[in-house]
Design a protein around this motif. Structure first.
Motif, PDB file in Angstrom:
ATOM      1  N   THR A  25       1.215  -1.115   0.027  1.00  0.00           N
ATOM      2  CA  THR A  25       0.283   0.229  -0.133  1.00  0.00           C
ATOM      3  C   THR A  25       1.197   1.193  -0.082  1.00  0.00           C
ATOM      4  OG1 THR A  25      -0.102   0.116   2.347  1.00  0.00           O
ATOM      5  CG2 THR A  25      -1.746  -0.967   1.190  1.00  0.00           C
ATOM      6  N   ALA A  26       1.478   1.384  -1.329  1.00  0.00           N
ATOM      7  CA  ALA A  26       2.649   2.656  -1.560  1.00  0.00           C
ATOM      8  C   ALA A  26       1.730   3.627  -1.234  1.00  0.00           C
ATOM      9  CB  ALA A  26       3.227   2.187  -2.347  1.00  0.00           C
ATOM     10  N   CYS A  27       2.321   4.796  -0.516  1.00  0.00           N
ATOM     11  CA  CYS A  27       1.675   6.020  -0.831  1.00  0.00           C
ATOM     12  C   CYS A  27       2.606   7.230  -1.418  1.00  0.00           C
ATOM     13  CB  CYS A  27       1.369   6.987   0.643  1.00  0.00           C
ATOM     14  SG  CYS A  27      -0.040   5.686   1.863  1.00  0.00           S
ATOM     15  N   HIS A  28       2.772   8.286  -1.884  1.00  0.00           N
ATOM     16  CA  HIS A  28       3.041   9.430  -2.284  1.00  0.00           C
ATOM     17  C   HIS A  28       3.375  10.710  -1.675  1.00  0.00           C
ATOM     18  CE1 HIS A  28       2.426   5.533  -5.066  1.00  0.00           C
ATOM     19  NE2 HIS A  28       3.954   5.554  -5.429  1.00  0.00           N
ATOM     20  N   THR A  29       3.610  11.377  -1.657  1.00  0.00           N
ATOM     21  CA  THR A  29       3.899  12.857  -1.918  1.00  0.00           C
ATOM     22  C   THR A  29       3.895  13.671  -3.170  1.00  0.00           C
ATOM     23  OG1 THR A  29       6.060  12.852  -0.732  1.00  0.00           O
ATOM     24  CG2 THR A  29       4.169  12.569   1.414  1.00  0.00           C
ATOM     25  N   TYR A  30       3.716  14.797  -3.025  1.00  0.00           N
ATOM     26  CA  TYR A  30       4.363  15.798  -4.371  1.00  0.00           C
ATOM     27  C   TYR A  30       4.342  16.358  -3.658  1.00  0.00           C
ATOM     28  CZ  TYR A  30       1.071  12.492  -6.636  1.00  0.00           C
ATOM     29  OH  TYR A  30       0.234  10.964  -7.133  1.00  0.00           O
ATOM     30  N   THR A  31       5.703  16.896  -4.122  1.00  0.00           N
ATOM     31  CA  THR A  31       6.793  18.497  -4.386  1.00  0.00           C
ATOM     32  C   THR A  31       6.962  18.982  -5.530  1.00  0.00           C
ATOM     33  OG1 THR A  31       7.961  16.539  -2.855  1.00  0.00           O
ATOM     34  CG2 THR A  31       8.382  18.899  -2.766  1.00  0.00           C
ATOM     35  N   PRO A  32       6.576  20.572  -5.199  1.00  0.00           N
ATOM     36  CA  PRO A  32       6.140  21.475  -6.048  1.00  0.00           C
ATOM     37  C   PRO A  32       8.301  21.861  -6.668  1.00  0.00           C
ATOM     38  CG  PRO A  32       5.129  22.468  -4.588  1.00  0.00           C
ATOM     39  CD  PRO A  32       5.682  20.984  -3.868  1.00  0.00           C
ATOM     40  N   VAL A  33       8.120  21.473  -8.048  1.00  0.00           N
ATOM     41  CA  VAL A  33       9.771  21.212  -8.743  1.00  0.00           C
ATOM     42  C   VAL A  33       9.146  22.624  -9.722  1.00  0.00           C
ATOM     43  CG1 VAL A  33      10.231  19.402  -7.972  1.00  0.00           C
ATOM     44  CG2 VAL A  33       9.505  19.557 -10.195  1.00  0.00           C
ATOM     45  N   ALA A  34      10.747  22.846 -10.134  1.00  0.00           N
ATOM     46  CA  ALA A  34      10.446  23.781 -11.520  1.00  0.00           C
ATOM     47  C   ALA A  34      11.198  23.121 -12.897  1.00  0.00           C
ATOM     48  CB  ALA A  34      11.768  25.409 -10.367  1.00  0.00           C
ATOM     49  N   ASP A  35      12.619  22.454 -11.945  1.00  0.00           N
ATOM     50  CA  ASP A  35      13.100  21.160 -13.117  1.00  0.00           C
ATOM     51  C   ASP A  35      12.642  20.014 -12.907  1.00  0.00           C
ATOM     52  OD1 ASP A  35      13.564  23.018 -14.865  1.00  0.00           O
ATOM     53  OD2 ASP A  35      15.066  24.046 -13.971  1.00  0.00           O
ATOM     54  N   PRO A  36      11.546  19.524 -13.448  1.00  0.00           N
ATOM     55  CA  PRO A  36      12.044  17.597 -13.262  1.00  0.00           C
ATOM     56  C   PRO A  36      12.535  17.261 -14.249  1.00  0.00           C
ATOM     57  CG  PRO A  36       9.950  18.642 -14.372  1.00  0.00           C
ATOM     58  CD  PRO A  36      10.564  19.605 -14.163  1.00  0.00           C
ATOM     59  N   MET A  37      13.389  16.241 -13.587  1.00  0.00           N
ATOM     60  CA  MET A  37      14.218  14.838 -14.132  1.00  0.00           C
ATOM     61  C   MET A  37      12.765  14.453 -15.301  1.00  0.00           C
ATOM     62  SD  MET A  37      17.454  16.094 -13.270  1.00  0.00           S
ATOM     63  CE  MET A  37      17.802  14.299 -14.039  1.00  0.00           C
ATOM     64  N   PRO A  38      13.952  14.333 -16.229  1.00  0.00           N
ATOM     65  CA  PRO A  38      13.103  13.558 -17.890  1.00  0.00           C
ATOM     66  C   PRO A  38      12.939  12.115 -16.481  1.00  0.00           C
ATOM     67  CG  PRO A  38      14.755  15.061 -19.121  1.00  0.00           C
ATOM     68  CD  PRO A  38      14.757  15.061 -17.193  1.00  0.00           C
ATOM     69  N   GLY A  39      12.524  11.426 -17.140  1.00  0.00           N
ATOM     70  CA  GLY A  39      12.219   9.403 -16.359  1.00  0.00           C
ATOM     71  C   GLY A  39      11.541   9.818 -15.036  1.00  0.00           C
ATOM     72  N   SER A  40      11.072  10.723 -14.277  1.00  0.00           N
ATOM     73  CA  SER A  40      10.910  10.534 -13.470  1.00  0.00           C
ATOM     74  C   SER A  40       9.044  11.124 -13.460  1.00  0.00           C
ATOM     75  CB  SER A  40      11.081  11.942 -12.495  1.00  0.00           C
ATOM     76  OG  SER A  40      11.102  13.214 -13.397  1.00  0.00           O
TER      77      SER A  40
END
Length: 172
Positions: A25-40
């Motif tokens: 039961t994996a939970c995730h968090t969302y963090t605001p970013v300006a430049d995300p890395m490809p593949g994420s």
């Protein structure tokens, strides 16, 4: 030595079950970013406006989640959506979206949250253990709960009921 192994077996199984339920039961968090890395995996907020919207109200947004293929001035996302048609028909649609800077209101990076996953796993495990204990009769209860005694309980008959019945029979 053998007694120590038996003593450590139950806590080891408990830790294993908790870790497994937290992983499942994996939970995730969302963090605001300006430049995300490809593949994420990212969630992009797209502003939505219609002619009926109040111009003074804040702009509504719609979220789209997908894997980031290219980053830069234009974001390229690989998305998938599911649609169900009836009970047994499901279609998975894969799509690639290109979003310019003016077409997005924000970008958030999805990350695995260990604390939330463990808390959810512990909660689910507790619920399952409690349900199993209740199903097998291992939970609460008091002594003496069970079948009623063999002695019948006496019925109380008032004299007014008897006189009413006798009155109907005799026609008074």
């Amino acid at each position: 030595m053998i007694g120590m192994r038996r003593t450590l077996r139950r806590p080891a199984w408990a830790v294993f079950i908790l870790a497994l339920s937290g992983w499942m039961t994996a939970c995730h968090t969302y963090t605001p970013v300006a430049d995300p890395m490809p593949g994420s995996i990212v969630r992009v907020h797209i502003p939505v406006r219609t002619a009926l919207d109040n111009p003074n109200a804040p702009t509504r947004t719609q979220s789209i989640e997908g894997q980031l293929i290219e980053a830069g001035d234009t974001l390229v996302l690989a998305t998938q959506s599911r649609r169900e048609f009836g009970a047994f028909r499901e279609i998975i649609q894969f799509d690639t979206l290109r979003l310019a800077p003016e077409q997005r209101a924000g970008v958030e990076l999805r990350e695995f949250s260990t604390g939330k996953s463990v808390a959810l796993g512990v909660g689910l495990t507790g619920i399952v253990v409690f349900a199993a204990m209740a199903a097998f009769g291992l939970g609460g209860g008091q002594q003496g709960d069970g079948l009623p005694p063999d002695n019948p309980t006496p019925a109380i008959v008032s004299s007014s009921m008897i006189s009413t019945i006798v009155g109907f029979v005799l026609g008074r």
